[in-house]
Scaffold this motif. Sequence first.
Motif, PDB file in Angstrom:
ATOM      1  N   ARG A  80       0.840  -1.199   0.000  1.00 25.15           N
ATOM      2  CA  ARG A  80       0.000   0.000   0.000  1.00 25.15           C
ATOM      3  C   ARG A  80       0.879   1.255   0.000  1.00 25.15           C
ATOM      4  NH1 ARG A  80      -5.550   0.230   2.182  1.00 25.15           N
ATOM      5  NH2 ARG A  80      -6.144   2.394   2.045  1.00 25.15           N
ATOM      6  N   ASN A  81       1.590   1.457  -1.069  1.00 22.99           N
ATOM      7  CA  ASN A  81       2.397   2.672  -1.197  1.00 22.99           C
ATOM      8  C   ASN A  81       2.207   3.261  -2.596  1.00 22.99           C
ATOM      9  OD1 ASN A  81       4.192   1.294  -2.968  1.00 22.99           O
ATOM     10  ND2 ASN A  81       5.266   0.467  -1.210  1.00 22.99           N
ATOM     11  N   LYS A  82       2.770   4.410  -2.818  1.00 26.80           N
ATOM     12  CA  LYS A  82       2.553   5.146  -4.070  1.00 26.80           C
ATOM     13  C   LYS A  82       3.076   4.391  -5.285  1.00 26.80           C
ATOM     14  CE  LYS A  82       2.625   9.667  -1.892  1.00 26.80           C
ATOM     15  NZ  LYS A  82       3.335  10.941  -1.755  1.00 26.80           N
ATOM     16  N   VAL A  83       4.197   3.721  -5.127  1.00 25.01           N
ATOM     17  CA  VAL A  83       4.796   3.003  -6.256  1.00 25.01           C
ATOM     18  C   VAL A  83       3.892   1.869  -6.712  1.00 25.01           C
ATOM     19  CG1 VAL A  83       6.790   1.634  -6.975  1.00 25.01           C
ATOM     20  CG2 VAL A  83       7.123   3.616  -5.506  1.00 25.01           C
ATOM     21  N   VAL A  84       3.396   1.075  -5.760  1.00 27.59           N
ATOM     22  CA  VAL A  84       2.528  -0.058  -6.096  1.00 27.59           C
ATOM     23  C   VAL A  84       1.209   0.434  -6.673  1.00 27.59           C
ATOM     24  CG1 VAL A  84       1.243  -1.999  -5.115  1.00 27.59           C
ATOM     25  CG2 VAL A  84       3.600  -1.589  -4.417  1.00 27.59           C
ATOM     26  N   LYS A  85       0.639   1.471  -6.081  1.00 30.36           N
ATOM     27  CA  LYS A  85      -0.628   2.010  -6.587  1.00 30.36           C
ATOM     28  C   LYS A  85      -0.462   2.586  -7.990  1.00 30.36           C
ATOM     29  CE  LYS A  85      -2.730   2.991  -2.122  1.00 30.36           C
ATOM     30  NZ  LYS A  85      -3.246   4.015  -1.211  1.00 30.36           N
ATOM     31  N   ALA A  86       0.651   3.247  -8.246  1.00 33.16           N
ATOM     32  CA  ALA A  86       0.898   3.800  -9.580  1.00 33.16           C
ATOM     33  C   ALA A  86       1.077   2.692 -10.610  1.00 33.16           C
ATOM     34  CB  ALA A  86       2.126   4.702  -9.551  1.00 33.16           C
ATOM     35  N   LEU A  87       1.805   1.643 -10.253  1.00 37.33           N
ATOM     36  CA  LEU A  87       1.995   0.525 -11.174  1.00 37.33           C
ATOM     37  C   LEU A  87       0.676  -0.192 -11.447  1.00 37.33           C
ATOM     38  CD1 LEU A  87       3.907  -1.247 -12.858  1.00 37.33           C
ATOM     39  CD2 LEU A  87       4.191  -2.668 -10.813  1.00 37.33           C
ATOM     40  N   ALA A  88      -0.139  -0.370 -10.410  1.00 42.81           N
ATOM     41  CA  ALA A  88      -1.439  -1.015 -10.589  1.00 42.81           C
ATOM     42  C   ALA A  88      -2.331  -0.195 -11.525  1.00 42.81           C
ATOM     43  CB  ALA A  88      -2.115  -1.218  -9.244  1.00 42.81           C
TER      44      ALA A  88
END
Length: 178
Positions: free
Chosen positions: A89-97
């Motif tokens: 649950r961080n910005k990198v994972v959310k952006a990639l998703a």
Amino acid sequence: MWFVDAAHCVYGTYLCCRWSILRVFVRAASGLQRFNVLGAWNAVIRTFVSVTNTTVVNTDTMCARLRKIAAIRSVGPVTVVLYNARYQRNKVVKALAAELSITLLYRPSYSPNRNLIERLWRFLKRKSVYGQYHPNFAAFKAAIEDTLSKLSTTHAGARPSLMTLNFQELDDVSLLAA
């Protein structure tokens, strides 16, 4: 719909129940080595995808798992059910998703009755590590990888009853009874 979680298998002896007339001693392995399996189970097409390592679970490994899920092209929207861990649950994972057109559905902190992959982890540990002695970490890792590789062939008979979409629902109970 993909159910996602990580299993952290620590090299050692996992105890189980065995009945015997005589006392049985189980050899124990000692070590602080860990084999991480970051898995994703698709409940609709019954497919398992994993990323494994022996170091640490972090944002990079989560991104690798999302890329593997996106590589399997399925019809319709892709939803990933996962916990609220920091590396998920961080910005990198959310952006990639968002880039991969994957919807992230976060569950409460620990709710094994709502995450289907928890049943798969229980099956994995029973088949590969419970009550078994592995002389070294390589044998321990090989036993886990062997069980995972046989999910669609040898262990396919046990899966239909284990990996159903029936979830246990608990009623709200008042803790202040008169």
